[in-house]
Design an enzyme around this catalytic site. Structure first.
Site, PDB file in Angstrom:
ATOM      1  CG  ASN A  92      -1.797   1.203   1.356  1.00  0.00           C
ATOM      2  OD1 ASN A  92      -2.463   1.561   0.389  1.00  0.00           O
ATOM      3  ND2 ASN A  92      -1.843   1.829   2.519  1.00  0.00           N
ATOM      4  CG  HIS A 128      -0.689   6.146   4.687  1.00  0.00           C
ATOM      5  ND1 HIS A 128      -2.073   6.186   4.702  1.00  0.00           N
ATOM      6  CD2 HIS A 128      -0.279   6.960   5.690  1.00  0.00           C
ATOM      7  CE1 HIS A 128      -2.463   6.995   5.669  1.00  0.00           C
ATOM      8  NE2 HIS A 128      -1.406   7.482   6.284  1.00  0.00           N
ATOM      9  CG  ASP A 161      -2.847   3.352   6.480  1.00  0.00           C
ATOM     10  OD1 ASP A 161      -2.893   2.771   5.384  1.00  0.00           O
ATOM     11  OD2 ASP A 161      -3.626   4.269   6.791  1.00  0.00           O
TER      12      ASP A 161
HETATM   13  C1  GRF Z   1      -2.860   8.856  -2.264  1.00  0.00           C
HETATM   14  O1  GRF Z   1      -2.469   9.966  -1.491  1.00  0.00           O
HETATM   15  C2  GRF Z   1      -2.498   7.574  -1.568  1.00  0.00           C
HETATM   16  O2  GRF Z   1      -1.319   7.659  -0.837  1.00  0.00           O
HETATM   17  C3  GRF Z   1      -3.666   7.389  -0.648  1.00  0.00           C
HETATM   18  O3  GRF Z   1      -4.790   7.819  -1.373  1.00  0.00           O
HETATM   19  C4  GRF Z   1      -4.384   8.752  -2.361  1.00  0.00           C
HETATM   20  C5  GRF Z   1      -4.831   8.178  -3.661  1.00  0.00           C
HETATM   21  O4  GRF Z   1      -4.603   9.016  -4.728  1.00  0.00           O
HETATM   22  N1  GRF Z   1      -3.724   6.025  -0.195  1.00  0.00           N
HETATM   23  P1  GRF Z   1      -4.741   8.461  -6.210  1.00  0.00           P
HETATM   24  O5  GRF Z   1      -6.100   7.753  -6.336  1.00  0.00           O
HETATM   25  O6  GRF Z   1      -3.611   7.528  -6.486  1.00  0.00           O
HETATM   26  O7  GRF Z   1      -4.721   9.697  -7.055  1.00  0.00           O
END
Ligand code: GRF
Length: 221
Positions: free
Chosen positions: A108, A110, A146
């Site tokens: 993932n 984050h 997370d």
């Molecule tokens: C990103 O900031 C990611 O880290 C978080 O959600 C957001 C998703 O953005 N988990 P995207 O859909 O990739 O534009």
């Protein structure tokens, strides 16, 4: 002994999919075999279709619970030969049904320096805490929020005149570089257990960046 199956990526999304786009634009060493969204209106689906990548919508509301939803996700990923799963803006907590089907194979991205600011609105949490740095983390997923082992992080300064939009954009730019870099190493080499925690294999040097500091545990294995 038979060769391991060639790596194929499944990317789980819920939203705009800018991290998905970064993966689609990068040379990863493995194809994106399926983009799966739990929301039919996710713009990420259009990005995938634009790149000629198979898409599937599984609306979590149509399932009896998290496990039943994850079971359907596992079946879809397997049907597309997926070996490695990336959560890229996927707004669902996953269960052992998915994690046990893909051991050490779910990561993932984050937007904070975990373990700080898990969960929603990580950038806002950093601003409210008065943090002077924040960033993003790529981590192995476990059944918490997370909370899995951290594989790589990018440190991004919080500037005096930052608002949420500016900080989010600066962190997102690092996400778009860090995630493909980790994925490339991860599909090429199994993760390696070290006394300090899991490491990426392959011995690739951690890139130097302007305006951000990257750190990752990388070993030769
Ligand atoms: C990103 O900031 C990611 O880290 C978080 O959600 C957001 C998703 O953005 N988990 P995207 O859909 O990739 O534009």
């Amino acid at each position: 002994m038979s060769e391991p199956a060639p790596a194929r990526l499944g990317v789980l999304v819920s939203g705009s999919g800018t991290n998905l786009q970064a993966l689609l634009d990068a040379e990863l060493g493995a194809p994106v075999a399926l983009v799966l969204s739990n929301r039919k209106d996710a713009y990420a689906l259009e990005r995938a279709a634009g790149a000629g990548v198979r898409t599937l919508v599984l609306d979590h509301k149509q399932f009896a619970g998290r496990e039943a939803f994850d079971q359907a996700v596992v079946e879809a990923l397997r049907a597309h030969g997926v070996t490695h799963v990336v959560l890229a803006g996927f707004m669902r907590i996953v269960t052992p049904v998915l994690l046990d089907a893909f051991p050490r194979r779910v990561i993932n991205i984050h937007p904070s320096l975990l373990p700080l600011y898990p969960g929603l609105d990580a950038q806002q949490q950093a601003l409210e805490a008065g943090a002077l740095v924040s960033g993003c983390s790529v981590h192995l997923v476990d059944a918490g929020v997370d909370s899995g082992p951290i594989l790589a992080q990018a440190v991004v300064p919080v500037l005096p005149d930052d608002d949420l939009e500016r900080l989010r954009a600066r962190i997102l730019a690092e996400e778009h570089a860090l995630l493909p870099w980790v994925v490339r190493a991860w599909v090429a080499h199994p993760l390696v257990a070290t006394p300090r925690g899991l490491a990426l294999g392959g011995g690739h040097p951690v890139p130097r960046r302007d305006g951000a500091l990257w750190s990752a545990r990388v070993v030769e294995g």
